[in-house]
Design a protein around this motif. Structure first.
Motif, PDB file in Angstrom:
ATOM      1  N   MET A 125       0.829  -1.196   0.000  1.00  8.09           N
ATOM      2  CA  MET A 125       0.000   0.000   0.000  1.00  8.09           C
ATOM      3  C   MET A 125       0.869   1.254   0.000  1.00  8.09           C
ATOM      4  N   ASP A 126       0.537   2.181  -0.886  1.00 10.15           N
ATOM      5  CA  ASP A 126       1.188   3.489  -0.924  1.00 10.15           C
ATOM      6  C   ASP A 126       0.265   4.473  -0.225  1.00 10.15           C
ATOM      7  N   TYR A 127       0.657   4.911   0.984  1.00  7.33           N
ATOM      8  CA  TYR A 127      -0.196   5.804   1.765  1.00  7.33           C
ATOM      9  C   TYR A 127       0.044   7.273   1.427  1.00  7.33           C
ATOM     10  N   GLN A 128       0.852   7.549   0.412  1.00  5.10           N
ATOM     11  CA  GLN A 128       1.179   8.937   0.087  1.00  5.10           C
ATOM     12  C   GLN A 128       0.399   9.460  -1.112  1.00  5.10           C
ATOM     13  N   MET A 129       0.467   8.747  -2.222  1.00  6.82           N
ATOM     14  CA  MET A 129      -0.103   9.262  -3.468  1.00  6.82           C
ATOM     15  C   MET A 129      -1.581   8.879  -3.597  1.00  6.82           C
ATOM     16  N   VAL A 130      -2.383   9.332  -2.621  1.00  5.45           N
ATOM     17  CA  VAL A 130      -3.807   9.000  -2.576  1.00  5.45           C
ATOM     18  C   VAL A 130      -4.628  10.275  -2.779  1.00  5.45           C
ATOM     19  N   PRO A 131      -5.446  10.342  -3.828  1.00  6.10           N
ATOM     20  CA  PRO A 131      -6.290  11.533  -4.011  1.00  6.10           C
ATOM     21  C   PRO A 131      -7.303  11.655  -2.879  1.00  6.10           C
ATOM     22  N   THR A 132      -7.401  12.843  -2.325  1.00  3.34           N
ATOM     23  CA  THR A 132      -8.192  13.084  -1.115  1.00  3.34           C
ATOM     24  C   THR A 132      -9.021  14.347  -1.293  1.00  3.34           C
ATOM     25  N   THR A 133     -10.212  14.363  -0.711  1.00  2.00           N
ATOM     26  CA  THR A 133     -11.099  15.518  -0.842  1.00  2.00           C
ATOM     27  C   THR A 133     -11.614  15.954   0.519  1.00  2.00           C
ATOM     28  N   VAL A 134     -11.661  17.259   0.720  1.00  3.20           N
ATOM     29  CA  VAL A 134     -12.327  17.841   1.879  1.00  3.20           C
ATOM     30  C   VAL A 134     -13.603  18.506   1.358  1.00  3.20           C
ATOM     31  N   PHE A 135     -14.761  18.003   1.794  1.00  4.12           N
ATOM     32  CA  PHE A 135     -16.047  18.459   1.245  1.00  4.12           C
ATOM     33  C   PHE A 135     -16.587  19.654   2.033  1.00  4.12           C
ATOM     34  N   THR A 136     -15.804  20.714   2.053  1.00  5.46           N
ATOM     35  CA  THR A 136     -16.230  21.984   2.625  1.00  5.46           C
ATOM     36  C   THR A 136     -16.979  22.784   1.563  1.00  5.46           C
ATOM     37  N   PRO A 137     -17.618  23.915   1.938  1.00  6.93           N
ATOM     38  CA  PRO A 137     -18.358  24.684   0.918  1.00  6.93           C
ATOM     39  C   PRO A 137     -17.511  25.023  -0.316  1.00  6.93           C
ATOM     40  N   LEU A 138     -16.249  25.382  -0.105  1.00 10.97           N
ATOM     41  CA  LEU A 138     -15.288  25.483  -1.201  1.00 10.97           C
ATOM     42  C   LEU A 138     -14.517  24.174  -1.205  1.00 10.97           C
ATOM     43  N   GLU A 139     -14.868  23.282  -2.144  1.00 11.52           N
ATOM     44  CA  GLU A 139     -14.307  21.935  -2.127  1.00 11.52           C
ATOM     45  C   GLU A 139     -12.796  21.980  -2.348  1.00 11.52           C
ATOM     46  N   TYR A 140     -12.078  21.116  -1.618  1.00  9.26           N
ATOM     47  CA  TYR A 140     -10.621  21.085  -1.689  1.00  9.26           C
ATOM     48  C   TYR A 140     -10.180  19.666  -2.000  1.00  9.26           C
ATOM     49  N   GLY A 141      -9.509  19.498  -3.136  1.00  9.80           N
ATOM     50  CA  GLY A 141      -8.985  18.198  -3.529  1.00  9.80           C
ATOM     51  C   GLY A 141      -7.474  18.254  -3.619  1.00  9.80           C
ATOM     52  N   CYS A 142      -6.814  17.165  -3.208  1.00 11.26           N
ATOM     53  CA  CYS A 142      -5.357  17.160  -3.252  1.00 11.26           C
ATOM     54  C   CYS A 142      -4.847  15.745  -3.461  1.00 11.26           C
ATOM     55  N   VAL A 143      -3.613  15.664  -3.946  1.00  5.19           N
ATOM     56  CA  VAL A 143      -2.924  14.383  -4.060  1.00  5.19           C
ATOM     57  C   VAL A 143      -1.436  14.651  -3.926  1.00  5.19           C
ATOM     58  N   GLY A 144      -0.742  13.775  -3.196  1.00  4.37           N
ATOM     59  CA  GLY A 144       0.692  13.942  -3.024  1.00  4.37           C
ATOM     60  C   GLY A 144       1.035  14.787  -1.820  1.00  4.37           C
ATOM     61  N   LEU A 145       2.216  15.405  -1.877  1.00  2.00           N
ATOM     62  CA  LEU A 145       2.765  16.115  -0.730  1.00  2.00           C
ATOM     63  C   LEU A 145       2.197  17.518  -0.590  1.00  2.00           C
ATOM     64  N   THR A 146       2.125  17.988   0.643  1.00  2.00           N
ATOM     65  CA  THR A 146       1.865  19.396   0.895  1.00  2.00           C
ATOM     66  C   THR A 146       3.154  20.170   0.616  1.00  2.00           C
ATOM     67  N   GLU A 147       3.029  21.494   0.536  1.00  2.00           N
ATOM     68  CA  GLU A 147       4.232  22.306   0.340  1.00  2.00           C
ATOM     69  C   GLU A 147       5.200  22.111   1.504  1.00  2.00           C
ATOM     70  N   GLU A 148       4.660  22.064   2.723  1.00  2.00           N
ATOM     71  CA  GLU A 148       5.512  21.902   3.900  1.00  2.00           C
ATOM     72  C   GLU A 148       6.234  20.555   3.880  1.00  2.00           C
ATOM     73  N   ALA A 149       5.522  19.487   3.511  1.00  2.00           N
ATOM     74  CA  ALA A 149       6.122  18.152   3.489  1.00  2.00           C
ATOM     75  C   ALA A 149       7.166  18.031   2.383  1.00  2.00           C
ATOM     76  N   ALA A 150       6.901  18.660   1.233  1.00  3.47           N
ATOM     77  CA  ALA A 150       7.864  18.604   0.133  1.00  3.47           C
ATOM     78  C   ALA A 150       9.169  19.289   0.507  1.00  3.47           C
TER      79      ALA A 150
END
Length: 301
Positions: free
Chosen positions: A198-223
């Protein structure tokens, strides 16, 4: 005091016998902000009590855009606050007292108080110590390597996995589709001759807030932490989604779509992180996740 008796969780929210009314959401995780977002969208006065940072583990800049948008819609945020007591009044309302970062106390009355501060794993009665399974004493969660605990014949997937102990750390172990995939791959390795892990890093993820936020991979801080500031380039752009162009009323900047590409410049400009806010952001990152798993570069994008 009073939390267990007078507060609810996100599970309880969906089985209330009456409308929640004026609601306090304690916490700033994706569960907290999603609940606060749809409660406000349904017309209920909503306040979010934030102890430290919103959307911990996600990209800090993107989390700021999500919170700014919710503020513009009318959701109130109380930052740097920790609840100290919840009291049920004679009329059924709850009086919540909290302490601010400066030590000063404040209080307000609410119809509903929702706790979304994370969950600990209820493992202390399983007798895991008898079979040599290490347990994080603070959270009750289990450190694993490839879903294997410290006892080679005991395996763990899902919420019970200590994501902070992974290398690199990941909070995505708690997501249902991630747990399902980890279980499939584990079963394949145990009984089907499989080798994939299992690769726990490269997983597309969504936060279903009123302004939807989708991400995949590293954050700027983690990179930056992984590759160094000099080896990371960030490309970003505001954009107006097509479905917003037909709206005649002016939109503020925080309501615009925003895309952020994080590139490992020392590795042929390989894209290591993608973050998007806007309608259907979660659907958008699905395809990009495949490209990034294949090693797509900035030029490819």
């Amino acid at each position: 005091p009073g939390a267990k008796e007078h507060c609810i969780t996100s599970d309880d929210l969906f089985s209330l016998a009456a409308p929640p009314g004026k609601t306090l959401v304690v916490g700033a995780s994706y569960v907290a902000l999603e609940c606060a977002g749809f409660l406000h969208g349904l017309g209920f006065e909503t306040t979010v009590l934030v102890r430290s940072v919103p959307l911990r583990g996600f990209d800090a800049q993107m989390a700021g855009l999500v919170v700014d948008h919710m503020r513009e819609l009318g959701v109130e945020f109380v930052e740097g606050a920790t609840p100290t007591s919840v009291e049920r009044l004679d009329d059924g309302r709850k009086r919540v007292v909290w302490r601010g970062a400066d030590g000063a106390e404040a209080s307000e009355e609410f119809d509903t108080v929702l706790l979304a501060v994370g969950r600990d794993a209820f493992t202390h009665k399983l007798g895991l110590d008898k079979v040599g399974v290490d347990v994080n004493p603070k959270s009750g969660k289990l450190p694993v390597q490839d879903e294997t605990t410290s006892a080679p014949h005991v395996f763990a997937i899902g919420d019970v996995v200590d994501g902070e102990a992974l290398d690199p750390p990941s909070a995505l172990t708690e997501l249902t589709p991630v747990a399902i995939q980890a279980g499939r791959l584990l079963a394949s390795r145990l009984y089907g001759g499989g080798t994939r892990r299992m690769d726990y890093q490269m997983v597309p993820t969504t936060v279903f807030t009123p302004l939807e936020y989708g991400c995949v991979g590293l954050t700027e801080e983690a990179a930056i932490a992984a590759y160094g500031d000099d080896n990371v380039e960030v490309y970003h752009q505001y954009f107006t989604p097509l479905e917003w162009r037909v709206v005649t009323s002016a939109r503020r900047k925080a309501q615009e779509g925003y895309a952020k590409l994080i590139v490992h410049s020392a590795d042929a400009n390989r894209v290591v992180g993608l973050h998007i806010t806007g309608p259907n952001a979660g659907e958008m990152v699905q395809g990009f996740a495949v490209a990034m798993r294949c090693g797509a570069t900035k030029d490819d994008f």
